[in-house]
Design an enzyme around this catalytic site. Structure first.
Site, PDB file in Angstrom:
ATOM      1  N   CYS A  52       5.682   5.341  14.335  1.00  0.00           N
ATOM      2  CA  CYS A  52       5.783   5.689  12.901  1.00  0.00           C
ATOM      3  C   CYS A  52       6.668   6.960  12.764  1.00  0.00           C
ATOM      4  O   CYS A  52       6.813   7.775  13.477  1.00  0.00           O
ATOM      5  CB  CYS A  52       4.558   5.825  12.110  1.00  0.00           C
ATOM      6  SG  CYS A  52       3.528   7.075  12.673  1.00  0.00           S
ATOM      7  N   GLN A  85      -6.701  -0.400   6.099  1.00  0.00           N
ATOM      8  CA  GLN A  85      -7.250  -1.042   7.581  1.00  0.00           C
ATOM      9  C   GLN A  85      -8.504  -1.439   7.557  1.00  0.00           C
ATOM     10  O   GLN A  85      -9.269  -2.423   8.328  1.00  0.00           O
ATOM     11  CB  GLN A  85      -7.030   0.002   8.549  1.00  0.00           C
ATOM     12  CG  GLN A  85      -5.683   0.403   8.759  1.00  0.00           C
ATOM     13  CD  GLN A  85      -4.896  -0.706   9.669  1.00  0.00           C
ATOM     14  OE1 GLN A  85      -5.325  -1.622  10.106  1.00  0.00           O
ATOM     15  NE2 GLN A  85      -3.282  -0.771   9.412  1.00  0.00           N
ATOM     16  N   ASN A 137      -5.276   3.716  11.181  1.00  0.00           N
ATOM     17  CA  ASN A 137      -4.592   2.787  11.519  1.00  0.00           C
ATOM     18  C   ASN A 137      -4.421   2.774  13.011  1.00  0.00           C
ATOM     19  O   ASN A 137      -3.642   1.646  13.697  1.00  0.00           O
ATOM     20  CB  ASN A 137      -3.377   2.470  10.784  1.00  0.00           C
ATOM     21  CG  ASN A 137      -2.671   3.790  10.485  1.00  0.00           C
ATOM     22  OD1 ASN A 137      -3.272   4.848  10.005  1.00  0.00           O
ATOM     23  ND2 ASN A 137      -1.481   3.905  11.148  1.00  0.00           N
ATOM     24  N   ALA A 190       0.782  -1.189   0.175  1.00  0.00           N
ATOM     25  CA  ALA A 190      -0.154  -0.102  -0.075  1.00  0.00           C
ATOM     26  C   ALA A 190       0.842   1.063  -0.228  1.00  0.00           C
ATOM     27  O   ALA A 190       0.368   2.236  -0.466  1.00  0.00           O
ATOM     28  CB  ALA A 190      -0.910   0.059   1.240  1.00  0.00           C
ATOM     29  N   THR A 191       1.954   1.175   0.608  1.00  0.00           N
ATOM     30  CA  THR A 191       2.946   2.248   0.336  1.00  0.00           C
ATOM     31  C   THR A 191       3.081   2.773  -1.122  1.00  0.00           C
ATOM     32  O   THR A 191       2.929   3.883  -1.458  1.00  0.00           O
ATOM     33  CB  THR A 191       4.089   2.169   1.099  1.00  0.00           C
ATOM     34  OG1 THR A 191       3.860   1.842   2.556  1.00  0.00           O
ATOM     35  CG2 THR A 191       5.194   3.345   1.148  1.00  0.00           C
ATOM     36  N   ALA A 210      -2.034  -6.727   1.062  1.00  0.00           N
ATOM     37  CA  ALA A 210      -2.450  -8.141   1.188  1.00  0.00           C
ATOM     38  C   ALA A 210      -1.995  -8.277   3.009  1.00  0.00           C
ATOM     39  O   ALA A 210      -2.807  -9.277   3.552  1.00  0.00           O
ATOM     40  CB  ALA A 210      -1.691  -9.097   0.563  1.00  0.00           C
ATOM     41  N   HIS A 211      -1.004  -7.881   3.535  1.00  0.00           N
ATOM     42  CA  HIS A 211      -0.529  -8.409   4.634  1.00  0.00           C
ATOM     43  C   HIS A 211      -1.339  -7.857   5.861  1.00  0.00           C
ATOM     44  O   HIS A 211      -0.897  -8.249   7.271  1.00  0.00           O
ATOM     45  CB  HIS A 211       1.003  -7.920   4.902  1.00  0.00           C
ATOM     46  CG  HIS A 211       1.364  -6.677   5.332  1.00  0.00           C
ATOM     47  ND1 HIS A 211       1.837  -6.284   6.425  1.00  0.00           N
ATOM     48  CD2 HIS A 211       1.583  -5.540   4.624  1.00  0.00           C
ATOM     49  CE1 HIS A 211       1.883  -4.913   6.704  1.00  0.00           C
ATOM     50  NE2 HIS A 211       1.849  -4.300   5.316  1.00  0.00           N
TER      51      HIS A 211
HETATM   52  C1  LIG Z   1      -3.566   3.005   6.596  1.00  0.00           C
HETATM   53  C2  LIG Z   1      -2.429   2.448   5.967  1.00  0.00           C
HETATM   54  N1  LIG Z   1      -1.760   2.619   4.970  1.00  0.00           N
HETATM   55  C3  LIG Z   1      -0.417   2.285   4.094  1.00  0.00           C
HETATM   56  C4  LIG Z   1       0.200   1.311   4.879  1.00  0.00           C
HETATM   57  C5  LIG Z   1       1.266   0.847   4.235  1.00  0.00           C
HETATM   58  O1  LIG Z   1       0.901  -0.672   3.701  1.00  0.00           O
HETATM   59  P1  LIG Z   1       2.296  -1.432   3.042  1.00  0.00           P
HETATM   60  O2  LIG Z   1       2.751  -2.038   4.663  1.00  0.00           O
HETATM   61  O3  LIG Z   1       1.559  -2.474   2.368  1.00  0.00           O
HETATM   62  O4  LIG Z   1       3.309  -0.795   2.533  1.00  0.00           O
HETATM   63  C6  LIG Z   1      -0.474   0.980   6.189  1.00  0.00           C
HETATM   64  C7  LIG Z   1       0.549   0.187   7.041  1.00  0.00           C
HETATM   65  O5  LIG Z   1       0.980   0.470   7.930  1.00  0.00           O
HETATM   66  C8  LIG Z   1      -1.728   1.470   6.894  1.00  0.00           C
HETATM   67  O6  LIG Z   1      -1.983   1.046   7.897  1.00  0.00           O
END
Ligand SMILES: Cc1ncc(COP(=O)(O)O)c(C=O)c1O
Length: 390
Positions: free
Chosen positions: A329, A179, A151, A71-72, A200-201
């Protein structure tokens, strides 16, 4: 004893997901772009099935799913990719103060490129007010990005209303649904989203695979400036050989996630979460909920415990109970969670905040053990409490 209550950070891979993935590392290892032979064809078929499952979970068409590394990457592709290609129409972006750094950082990059970004403020309930989003829109606004569920504090955002607002003003709407996915129903049509980030994770799939939903029936057609250029995979939106085992796992996780929602898993998690909250309040004085009780993700509990520093508390649990102080974070830069700051919590509430994320394999016995262990740990943490330390 090991108890995992940190499902917002990541989730274990479901055994069914793992067994679906395994053949794609060894026997069926082909490159899905190698269409001339059976190895490639099998891999392409597996990717097509994975794509269909992921699309079905969010009510999308398979061709609207662009696979990414997580998702990043999806957030970056959505925000930078959409804003840059829409720049000739306007250079204003609206987001909120409680987004994930994967949204906030690309917004900062856009600012350095000459875009203006409005970060809508959020009240103590942790829920974005659509009226504030409406008030932030300008004639040159090209993109709005609001997450589906936070999150940290788990609050569910009124994306449907915000989406309708954006649709009415022809503004592209991006939603980070990481989330919410697999935890509550997600529907790209009802939510009026144009772009949606998935991972996915967080839903019992593997790490390192995600997706960006890109609406196809938008007029004018939404074009994203690709962030990774190369062989032109994913219709040029994201070049790079596809992560076939990851995509197969993501698909299986999506299929199981849809089943879990239909079979009452959210209700089970909500009951466990309520048991946890009641247990904590019964055995520990000074437990305060952060953010509104509802609408909130069923497995989320976020509290501050008076005079018990979260880091001390977690350490005194000896690492065997996985919780988060929610302040780790990068966005926080040592000042405590930007989300808790944004909802107006004072220092003491920020540094005593604990995030619990319940998941598929937790049960009532674990919840009771955690309550007991925390009640003890709070005594230790309170004996070390120094108000000045916050
Ligand atoms: C709301 C949200 N967006 C994006 C991410 C990033 O996801 P990924 O770990 O798949 O890059 C996270 C995970 O920490 C998240 O909670």
């Amino acid at each position: 004893m090991r108890i995992y209550l940190d499902h917002h950070a990541t989730t274990p891979v479901d055994p069914q997901v793992l067994s679906a993935m395994l053949p794609y590392f060894t026997e069926q290892f082909g490159n899905p772009s190698s269409r001339q032979h059976v190895f490639g064809q099998e891999a392409a078929q597996a990717v097509a099935e994975g794509r269909a499952h992921v699309a079905a979970l969010v009510g999308a068409q398979p061709e609207e799913i662009v696979f990414t590394s997580g998702a990043t990457e999806s957030d970056n592709l959505a925000i930078r990719g959409a804003a840059r290609s829409l720049a000739p129409r306007g250079r204003h972006v609206v987001t909120t103060a409680i987004e994930h750094p994967a949204v906030l950082e690309p917004c900062r990059t856009l600012e350095r490129e000459g875009f203006e970004v409005t970060r809508v403020e959020v009240g103590p309930d942790g829920v974005v007010d659509p009226a504030r989003v409406a008030a932030a829109l300008r004639v040159d606004t090209v993109l709005v990005s609001v997450m589906a569920a936070n999150n940290e504090i788990g609050t569910i955002q009124p994306v449907e209303e915000i989406g309708a607002l954006c649709r009415g003003r022809s503004v592209v709407f991006h939603c980070d649904a990481v989330q919410a996915l697999g935890r509550v129903p997600v529907d790209v049509a009802a939510w009026n989203v144009d772009l949606m980030s998935l991972s996915a994770h967080k839903m019992y799939g593997p790490k390192g695979v995600g997706a960006l939903y890109v609406r196809r029936d938008r007029k004018p057609r939404l074009r994203l400036q690709p962030q990774a250029e190369g062989g032109g995979q994913e219709k040029g939106a994201r070049s790079g050989t596809l992560n076939v085992p990851g995509i197969v796992g993501f698909g299986e996780a999506a299929r199981l996630g849809a089943q879990a929602i239909a079979s009452g898993e959210p209700q089970r998690l909500r009951a466990l979460r309520d048991r946890l909250f009641e247990g904590l309040r019964k055995h520990i004085d000074g437990v305060e909920l952060n953010g509104a009780a509802e609408p909130r993700l069923p497995g989320n509990l976020h509290v501050s415990i008076e005079r018990a520093e979260a880091e001390t508390l977690i350490l005194s649990l000896g690492g065997s109970i996985a919780l988060s102080s929610g302040a780790a974070c990068a966005e926080s830069e040592g000042k405590g969670s930007h989300v808790l700051r944004a909802i107006g919590l004072p220092d003491e509430r920020v540094y005593t905040a604990l995030r619990f994320g319940l998941g598929r394999y937790n049960d009532a016995a674990e919840v009771d053990t955690v309550v007991e262990a925390l009640a003890e740990a709070v005594k230790t943490a309170r004996s070390r409490w120094q108000p000045a330390s916050s």
